[in-house]
Design a protein around this motif. Structure first.
Motif, PDB file in Angstrom:
ATOM      1  N   ARG A   1      26.312  12.082 -20.218  1.00 45.23           N
ATOM      2  CA  ARG A   1      27.146  10.992 -19.676  1.00 45.23           C
ATOM      3  C   ARG A   1      28.499  10.899 -20.379  1.00 45.23           C
ATOM      4  NH1 ARG A   1      22.300  11.793 -17.467  1.00 45.23           N
ATOM      5  NH2 ARG A   1      21.865  10.322 -15.800  1.00 45.23           N
ATOM      6  N   PHE A   2      28.533  11.280 -21.651  1.00 49.03           N
ATOM      7  CA  PHE A   2      29.817  11.325 -22.374  1.00 49.03           C
ATOM      8  C   PHE A   2      29.748  12.467 -23.374  1.00 49.03           C
ATOM      9  CE2 PHE A   2      27.149   7.696 -23.438  1.00 49.03           C
ATOM     10  CZ  PHE A   2      26.786   7.927 -24.759  1.00 49.03           C
TER      11      PHE A   2
ATOM     12  N   ARG B   1      27.849   3.986 -29.911  1.00 49.72           N
ATOM     13  CA  ARG B   1      27.185   2.835 -29.287  1.00 49.72           C
ATOM     14  C   ARG B   1      28.089   2.194 -28.234  1.00 49.72           C
ATOM     15  NH1 ARG B   1      22.844  -0.809 -29.996  1.00 49.72           N
ATOM     16  NH2 ARG B   1      22.875  -1.860 -27.981  1.00 49.72           N
ATOM     17  N   GLU B   2      29.413   2.153 -28.504  1.00 53.28           N
ATOM     18  CA  GLU B   2      30.356   1.607 -27.505  1.00 53.28           C
ATOM     19  C   GLU B   2      30.319   2.438 -26.226  1.00 53.28           C
ATOM     20  OE1 GLU B   2      34.284   1.368 -29.192  1.00 53.28           O
ATOM     21  OE2 GLU B   2      33.585   0.200 -30.917  1.00 53.28           O
TER      22      GLU B   2
ATOM     23  N   TYR C   1      28.433   2.994 -20.590  1.00 54.48           N
ATOM     24  CA  TYR C   1      27.672   3.753 -19.595  1.00 54.48           C
ATOM     25  C   TYR C   1      26.589   2.876 -18.952  1.00 54.48           C
ATOM     26  CZ  TYR C   1      23.453   6.407 -18.381  1.00 54.48           C
ATOM     27  OH  TYR C   1      22.310   6.850 -17.783  1.00 54.48           O
ATOM     28  N   VAL C   2      25.859   2.091 -19.783  1.00 54.47           N
ATOM     29  CA  VAL C   2      24.787   1.228 -19.262  1.00 54.47           C
ATOM     30  C   VAL C   2      25.357   0.192 -18.288  1.00 54.47           C
ATOM     31  CG1 VAL C   2      23.099  -0.559 -19.899  1.00 54.47           C
ATOM     32  CG2 VAL C   2      23.245   1.547 -21.237  1.00 54.47           C
ATOM     33  N   LYS C   3      26.493  -0.446 -18.662  1.00 55.36           N
ATOM     34  CA  LYS C   3      27.108  -1.453 -17.784  1.00 55.36           C
ATOM     35  C   LYS C   3      27.566  -0.839 -16.465  1.00 55.36           C
ATOM     36  CE  LYS C   3      28.679  -4.492 -21.493  1.00 55.36           C
ATOM     37  NZ  LYS C   3      29.817  -4.829 -22.373  1.00 55.36           N
ATOM     38  N   THR C   4      28.138   0.369 -16.541  1.00 57.30           N
ATOM     39  CA  THR C   4      28.610   1.045 -15.324  1.00 57.30           C
ATOM     40  C   THR C   4      27.460   1.338 -14.382  1.00 57.30           C
ATOM     41  OG1 THR C   4      30.329   2.108 -16.671  1.00 57.30           O
ATOM     42  CG2 THR C   4      29.976   3.004 -14.464  1.00 57.30           C
ATOM     43  N   GLU C   5      26.353   1.848 -14.932  1.00 53.16           N
ATOM     44  CA  GLU C   5      25.188   2.171 -14.093  1.00 53.16           C
ATOM     45  C   GLU C   5      24.598   0.904 -13.467  1.00 53.16           C
ATOM     46  OE1 GLU C   5      23.580   5.527 -13.525  1.00 53.16           O
ATOM     47  OE2 GLU C   5      25.720   5.702 -13.903  1.00 53.16           O
TER      48      GLU C   5
END
Length: 338
Positions: free
Chosen positions: A236-237, A318-319, A324-328
């Motif tokens: 993802r990154f 962690r940032e 990534y979690v918020k986007t998904e």
């Protein structure tokens, strides 16, 4: 020793259907009871199932066959269907047949029927009609579907460590997680991707993959080439690891991004951070300001060997994960968890 396996060729055969029954009902004082042979049971399927507990294709066998259906019985009894055979594969497994992708198992619990079982045969009861009151005809069960599939695993880690051989990726993964990839002073020490888990105090876990070193021309399958570029595809990154002690370290970054872009368009534009490794060396401290002038991406200078400035990397990692979690979640999708 269990080795990391990311390729498997598998032959799958569905179970054979059970044959139809052939019998006539008979009891005292009822001689012509008519046909009563039941249908045979269907053969069992072979099903691939994605399981997040599986991390490698090493446990996948080269051949699987579904269970056969049972034969139809008298008194119109149908044969039992054959049981399904489930094959557990890691999340991120591509299924190919004749070079074409037929399935992509990206979610835990996702299933794909690799081979269908054959249909059960018809018993002689099925062929009863006004014209034929005592049929002797019955059919055998059909054979199951047979296929040869190629399974290909693309690691679904959150972050991918991308860099040239000997940039210090394996040392960095050892420093931030419990993974123990081999570390040595020669290129291509890492021949298989390693995944390390970074644990945070709130019990969140970020998976970081140590991808074997790329070289110029990797997109043309030079060096370890395509075999490991595909593992970067699912990250993802990206964490670009450059060796600060070498002259003009920004050239390393340009070459790495070029290789990723040539392999798959848009891959080099994923969220990323540049890690300048080996800051404990004198030459690295001279090159650091020059690197920051040349590139726009955020640079974190650290030493995987001495542990200098690892805290900044862990906080930034962690940032990137939280973003990534918020986007998904905003897209209505569930983020990959380890």
């Amino acid at each position: 020793t269990r080795y990391f396996v990311d390729h498997r060729k598998v032959r799958v055969v569905g179970g054979q259907g059970g044959g139809g029954g052939h019998s006539f009902y008979s009891e005292p004082r009822k001689i012509f009871g008519g046909p009563d042979g039941g249908n045979g049971g269907d053969g069992g399927h072979v099903i691939l199932k994605a399981d997040q507990q599986m991390k490698s294709l090493s446990s996948v066998l080269p051949f699987y066959q579904g269970f056969h259906g049972e034969k139809g019985g008298s008194k119109n009894c149908y044969g039992a269907n054959g049981a399904y055979v489930y094959v557990k594969v890691p999340v991120g497994t591509l299924v190919k047949e004749d070079g074409k992708v037929v399935a992509d198992l990206t979610q835990h619990g996702e299933e794909y029927v690799a081979a269908y079982g054959g249909a059960g045969g018809k018993g002689n009861r099925f062929f009863l009609s006004n014209e034929n009151r005592a049929p002797t005809l019955f059919t055998p069960g059909e054979p199951g579907q047979e296929r040869v599939l190629h399974l290909e695993l693309k690691t679904t880690a959150h972050a991918g460590l991308v860099g040239f051989p000997n940039a210090g990726k394996s040392s960095l993964l050892r420093a931030i997680s419990g993974a123990k990839p081999a570390v040595a002073a020669y290129p291509f020490t890492t021949l298989n991707p390693h995944v390390g888990i970074v644990h945070y105090q709130d019990y969140e876990q970020v998976a970081v993959a140590d991808i074997p070193g790329l070289i110029k021309g990797a997109h043309q399958n030079r060096g370890l080439g395509m075999a490991f570029l595909r593992h970067i595809e699912r990250c993802r990154f990206l964490l670009y690891v450059v060796d600060l002690s070498l002259a003009q370290p920004w050239i390393q970054l340009q070459d790495l991004k070029y290789e990723l872009e040539q392999y798959k368009k848009g891959l080099s534009e994923r969220p990323c951070v540049v890690i300048g490794n080996k800051i404990d060396l004198a030459q690295s401290r001279i090159n650091l300001p020059l690197l920051k002038e040349q590139i726009d991406d955020r640079v974190i200078a650290l030493s995987a060997l001495t542990g200098d400035n690892l805290e900044e990397l862990l906080l930034h990692l962690r940032e990137l994960y939280d973003t990534y979690v918020k986007t998904e979640q905003s897209r209505g999708q569930s983020p990959v968890k380890w």
